[in-house]
Design a protein around this motif. Structure first.
Motif, PDB file in Angstrom:
ATOM      1  N   GLU A 178      78.487 -67.746 -54.855  1.00 22.41           N
ATOM      2  CA  GLU A 178      78.939 -69.120 -55.070  1.00 22.41           C
ATOM      3  C   GLU A 178      77.945 -70.108 -54.461  1.00 22.41           C
ATOM      4  O   GLU A 178      77.614 -71.130 -55.069  1.00 22.41           O
ATOM      5  N   LEU A 179      77.458 -69.810 -53.276  1.00 20.33           N
ATOM      6  CA  LEU A 179      76.495 -70.701 -52.626  1.00 20.33           C
ATOM      7  C   LEU A 179      75.183 -70.760 -53.399  1.00 20.33           C
ATOM      8  O   LEU A 179      74.586 -71.828 -53.546  1.00 20.33           O
ATOM      9  N   ALA A 180      74.726 -69.611 -53.887  1.00 18.28           N
ATOM     10  CA  ALA A 180      73.474 -69.590 -54.652  1.00 18.28           C
ATOM     11  C   ALA A 180      73.604 -70.405 -55.925  1.00 18.28           C
ATOM     12  O   ALA A 180      72.674 -71.137 -56.311  1.00 18.28           O
ATOM     13  N   ARG A 181      74.764 -70.314 -56.595  1.00 18.08           N
ATOM     14  CA  ARG A 181      74.983 -71.111 -57.796  1.00 18.08           C
ATOM     15  C   ARG A 181      74.975 -72.613 -57.482  1.00 18.08           C
ATOM     16  O   ARG A 181      74.661 -73.427 -58.346  1.00 18.08           O
ATOM     17  N   ARG A 182      75.326 -72.951 -56.257  1.00 15.63           N
ATOM     18  CA  ARG A 182      75.351 -74.362 -55.847  1.00 15.63           C
ATOM     19  C   ARG A 182      73.997 -74.848 -55.347  1.00 15.63           C
ATOM     20  O   ARG A 182      73.868 -75.999 -54.918  1.00 15.63           O
ATOM     21  N   GLY A 183      72.984 -73.969 -55.348  1.00 18.29           N
ATOM     22  CA  GLY A 183      71.638 -74.419 -54.999  1.00 18.29           C
ATOM     23  C   GLY A 183      71.140 -74.020 -53.630  1.00 18.29           C
ATOM     24  O   GLY A 183      70.137 -74.566 -53.158  1.00 18.29           O
ATOM     25  N   TYR A 184      71.796 -73.041 -52.998  1.00 16.27           N
ATOM     26  CA  TYR A 184      71.378 -72.603 -51.673  1.00 16.27           C
ATOM     27  C   TYR A 184      70.685 -71.240 -51.749  1.00 16.27           C
ATOM     28  O   TYR A 184      71.172 -70.323 -52.427  1.00 16.27           O
ATOM     29  N   VAL A 185      69.575 -71.091 -51.019  1.00 11.48           N
ATOM     30  CA  VAL A 185      69.046 -69.760 -50.745  1.00 11.48           C
ATOM     31  C   VAL A 185      70.020 -69.084 -49.784  1.00 11.48           C
ATOM     32  O   VAL A 185      70.487 -69.704 -48.824  1.00 11.48           O
ATOM     33  N   VAL A 186      70.337 -67.820 -50.037  1.00 13.56           N
ATOM     34  CA  VAL A 186      71.310 -67.105 -49.218  1.00 13.56           C
ATOM     35  C   VAL A 186      70.684 -65.810 -48.713  1.00 13.56           C
ATOM     36  O   VAL A 186      70.110 -65.038 -49.494  1.00 13.56           O
ATOM     37  N   LEU A 187      70.789 -65.570 -47.413  1.00 12.77           N
ATOM     38  CA  LEU A 187      70.358 -64.309 -46.807  1.00 12.77           C
ATOM     39  C   LEU A 187      71.559 -63.676 -46.126  1.00 12.77           C
ATOM     40  O   LEU A 187      72.247 -64.326 -45.334  1.00 12.77           O
ATOM     41  N   CYS A 188      71.813 -62.402 -46.438  1.00 14.82           N
ATOM     42  CA  CYS A 188      72.957 -61.692 -45.847  1.00 14.82           C
ATOM     43  C   CYS A 188      72.549 -60.259 -45.557  1.00 14.82           C
ATOM     44  O   CYS A 188      72.162 -59.522 -46.467  1.00 14.82           O
ATOM     45  N   ALA A 189      72.605 -59.854 -44.289  1.00 16.51           N
ATOM     46  CA  ALA A 189      72.185 -58.521 -43.861  1.00 16.51           C
ATOM     47  C   ALA A 189      73.363 -57.765 -43.249  1.00 16.51           C
ATOM     48  O   ALA A 189      74.358 -58.361 -42.825  1.00 16.51           O
ATOM     49  N   ASP A 190      73.241 -56.440 -43.186  1.00 20.62           N
ATOM     50  CA  ASP A 190      74.236 -55.610 -42.521  1.00 20.62           C
ATOM     51  C   ASP A 190      74.040 -55.653 -41.011  1.00 20.62           C
ATOM     52  O   ASP A 190      72.912 -55.522 -40.518  1.00 20.62           O
ATOM     53  N   ALA A 191      75.122 -55.819 -40.265  1.00 20.48           N
ATOM     54  CA  ALA A 191      75.085 -55.556 -38.832  1.00 20.48           C
ATOM     55  C   ALA A 191      75.143 -54.044 -38.612  1.00 20.48           C
ATOM     56  O   ALA A 191      75.566 -53.284 -39.491  1.00 20.48           O
ATOM     57  N   LEU A 192      74.718 -53.602 -37.450  1.00 22.76           N
ATOM     58  CA  LEU A 192      74.690 -52.174 -37.148  1.00 22.76           C
ATOM     59  C   LEU A 192      76.101 -51.589 -37.243  1.00 22.76           C
ATOM     60  O   LEU A 192      77.028 -52.053 -36.586  1.00 22.76           O
ATOM     61  N   GLY A 193      76.246 -50.571 -38.092  1.00 24.90           N
ATOM     62  CA  GLY A 193      77.543 -49.923 -38.277  1.00 24.90           C
ATOM     63  C   GLY A 193      78.128 -50.128 -39.650  1.00 24.90           C
ATOM     64  O   GLY A 193      79.037 -49.397 -40.047  1.00 24.90           O
ATOM     65  N   TRP A 194      77.604 -51.099 -40.398  1.00 22.41           N
ATOM     66  CA  TRP A 194      78.152 -51.423 -41.720  1.00 22.41           C
ATOM     67  C   TRP A 194      77.155 -51.109 -42.836  1.00 22.41           C
ATOM     68  O   TRP A 194      75.932 -51.179 -42.640  1.00 22.41           O
ATOM     69  N   GLY A 195      77.697 -50.807 -44.009  1.00 27.56           N
ATOM     70  CA  GLY A 195      76.880 -50.676 -45.206  1.00 27.56           C
ATOM     71  C   GLY A 195      75.744 -49.693 -45.039  1.00 27.56           C
ATOM     72  O   GLY A 195      75.946 -48.528 -44.688  1.00 27.56           O
ATOM     73  N   ASP A 196      74.525 -50.168 -45.285  1.00 29.19           N
ATOM     74  CA  ASP A 196      73.348 -49.313 -45.169  1.00 29.19           C
ATOM     75  C   ASP A 196      73.098 -48.835 -43.752  1.00 29.19           C
ATOM     76  O   ASP A 196      72.327 -47.889 -43.548  1.00 29.19           O
ATOM     77  N   ARG A 197      73.726 -49.465 -42.766  1.00 27.19           N
ATOM     78  CA  ARG A 197      73.507 -49.108 -41.360  1.00 27.19           C
ATOM     79  C   ARG A 197      74.732 -48.427 -40.767  1.00 27.19           C
ATOM     80  O   ARG A 197      74.972 -48.480 -39.560  1.00 27.19           O
ATOM     81  N   GLY A 198      75.478 -47.767 -41.601  1.00 32.05           N
ATOM     82  CA  GLY A 198      76.689 -47.077 -41.169  1.00 32.05           C
ATOM     83  C   GLY A 198      77.059 -46.050 -42.222  1.00 32.05           C
ATOM     84  O   GLY A 198      76.183 -45.503 -42.881  1.00 32.05           O
ATOM     85  N   PRO A 199      78.346 -45.795 -42.430  1.00 35.65           N
ATOM     86  CA  PRO A 199      79.424 -46.484 -41.719  1.00 35.65           C
ATOM     87  C   PRO A 199      79.849 -45.739 -40.455  1.00 35.65           C
ATOM     88  O   PRO A 199      79.879 -44.514 -40.422  1.00 35.65           O
ATOM     89  N   VAL A 200      80.149 -46.513 -39.413  1.00 36.81           N
ATOM     90  CA  VAL A 200      80.833 -45.926 -38.265  1.00 36.81           C
ATOM     91  C   VAL A 200      82.316 -45.828 -38.611  1.00 36.81           C
ATOM     92  O   VAL A 200      82.769 -46.355 -39.632  1.00 36.81           O
ATOM     93  N   THR A 201      83.070 -45.175 -37.776  1.00 36.65           N
ATOM     94  CA  THR A 201      84.526 -45.181 -37.907  1.00 36.65           C
ATOM     95  C   THR A 201      85.102 -46.092 -36.827  1.00 36.65           C
ATOM     96  O   THR A 201      84.423 -46.432 -35.848  1.00 36.65           O
ATOM     97  N   TYR A 202      86.342 -46.475 -37.004  1.00 41.03           N
ATOM     98  CA  TYR A 202      86.969 -47.373 -36.042  1.00 41.03           C
ATOM     99  C   TYR A 202      86.890 -46.811 -34.628  1.00 41.03           C
ATOM    100  O   TYR A 202      86.533 -47.513 -33.678  1.00 41.03           O
ATOM    101  N   ASP A 203      87.195 -45.523 -34.474  1.00 38.35           N
ATOM    102  CA  ASP A 203      87.248 -44.915 -33.152  1.00 38.35           C
ATOM    103  C   ASP A 203      85.873 -44.654 -32.544  1.00 38.35           C
ATOM    104  O   ASP A 203      85.783 -44.300 -31.370  1.00 38.35           O
ATOM    105  N   GLN A 204      84.817 -44.817 -33.315  1.00 36.98           N
ATOM    106  CA  GLN A 204      83.474 -44.615 -32.777  1.00 36.98           C
ATOM    107  C   GLN A 204      82.885 -45.877 -32.146  1.00 36.98           C
ATOM    108  O   GLN A 204      81.886 -45.802 -31.429  1.00 36.98           O
ATOM    109  N   GLN A 205      83.502 -47.015 -32.359  1.00 38.63           N
ATOM    110  CA  GLN A 205      82.908 -48.266 -31.892  1.00 38.63           C
ATOM    111  C   GLN A 205      82.760 -48.323 -30.384  1.00 38.63           C
ATOM    112  O   GLN A 205      81.729 -48.742 -29.855  1.00 38.63           O
TER     113      GLN A 205
END
Length: 385
Positions: A178-205
């Motif tokens: 939505e932001l990109a359609r409105r004219g904004y450059v958007v950068l979004c990365a995974d924090a450690l534990g999510w997506g490409d950098r995970g996944p951890v489990t809840y009990d591993q945090q």
């Protein structure tokens, strides 16, 4: 001491005080009683927290000097060194066209330890454009990170999970698109534990955070350093107008947004949805923070001896900041939100910049970032950037 009696006649006393040493009974007041996850003396610990480095309380009276002092104190408690000399060395791949914008995956070094993949969206046109560092939430859902906010054109296997998340919290929208359609450059990365950098489990945090501490480092500190570096990287792109860079996030992403604004001047405006409170008012029986686990991503040991959450956010003053909260949000008691908002309002007032601070509680909403909230944030960003 004998082989048959390895402890001999020594007494090992845990939490019983002088009564045990004297041979008497132990009363609850004398023993180290724990009520759930809180020690019985937690009110005394709370009373000792007076946040002496907060603006207005600190002996530093010059605001610019206070900002430097407060930022240095936050950085000290991150337990993770700055990465000013590490090249980003970005590599751009998987380029495709969206609806009025171009989508790319960028892989870069936010620290010298590892490379991180991020989604990068760029509006069609000559630029340079305003930009948003978009920071994902926690939600105890680790298979997707950046995909919570940017439609995963590069991975069909995550699309169903991402769409369900968007339906639950974002009125079915992908906020980054939505932001990109409105004219904004958007950068979004995974924090450690999510997506490409995970996944951890809840009990591993908790174990993950503990291991960082054992290694002389910090899980929350790493996330803070990476987010600040990501903001600096975004501001440095040729396609971006460095004078118009914002940090935007929901839930833990909101925490990350105002924290990033406190740590780097590359962030010129901040929109934080559903994460702002006073620390003492949040730490009450039944609050999610007391479980540990997910709170370790937002825990900088020792920092509350100096600064409360709104005090840290105030390091970004008098730059434009927006804070939304849902009155029905179970994670942030109304008292905590009110205390935080009052502190923030006082800081911006002291800078004669009340018009740059937008505080709002949505009476009929809980822990969500639905379309009408998004639309107000988008309009606010258009105005301040």
């Amino acid at each position: 001491m004998s082989a048959g009696d390895p402890l001999g006649r020594r007494a090992f006393v845990v939490g019983a005080g002088a009564a045990v040493l004297a041979g008497g009974a132990v009363s609850p007041a004398e023993a180290g009683v724990v009520d759930g996850p809180l020690p019985d003396f937690h009110p005394a610990l709370k009373a000792e927290l007076n946040f002496p480095l907060a603006w207005g309380t600190s002996p530093v009276r010059d605001f610019r000097a206070w900002r430097r002092t407060a930022r240095a104190k936050v950085e000290e408690h991150l337990l993770v060194d700055r990465e000013d000399g590490t090249p980003y060395a970005p590599r751009f791949t998987r380029r495709t066209q969206g609806d009025g914008y171009t989508r790319e995956v960028v892989t870069l070094s936010l620290t010298h330890h590892e490379r991180v993949r991020a989604a990068l969206l760029t509006p069609h046109g000559p630029g340079p454009f305003p930009a948003v560092l978009l920071l994902h939430d926690h939600g105890a859902k680790f298979d997707i990170g950046k995909e919570k906010l940017v439609r995963p054109w590069y991975d069909d296997t995550r699309l169903a999970s991402a769409q369900t998340w968007a339906d639950t919290y974002f009125s079915g929208r992908f906020v980054g698109d939505e932001l990109a359609r409105r004219g904004y450059v958007v950068l979004c990365a995974d924090a450690l534990g999510w997506g490409d950098r995970g996944p951890v489990t809840y009990d591993q945090q908790q174990a993950l955070a503990s291991n960082f501490y054992h290694l002389g480092s910090s899980l929350a500190g790493l996330m803070a350093r990476e987010d600040a570096r990501a903001a600096d990287f975004l501001a440095g792109l040729d396609r971006v107008d460095a004078r118009r860079v914002a940090a935007v996030g929901f839930s833990m992403g909101a925490y990350r947004a105002w924290q990033t604004a406190a740590l780097t001047d590359a962030v010129r405006a901040t929109a934080a949805v559903c994460w702002m409170t006073g620390l003492k008012e949040m730490m009450v029986p039944g609050n999610n923070t007391l479980r540990g686990q997910s709170s370790y991503y937002m825990l900088h040991p020792g920092l509350p001896r100096f600064l409360d959450f709104p005090d840290v956010a105030s390091i970004a003053a008098p730059r434009p900041m927006l804070f939304f909260n849902g009155r029905l949000d179970p994670l942030f008691p109304a008292d905590g939100v009110r205390v935080a908002y009052d502190k923030l309002r006082a800081v911006w007032h002291s800078r004669h910049a009340e018009e740059r601070l937008h505080l709002k509680t949505w009476p009929d909403l809980g822990h969500v970032f639905v379309d009408r909230m998004q639309d107000e944030v988008f309009s606010w960003l258009d105005a301040v950037l």
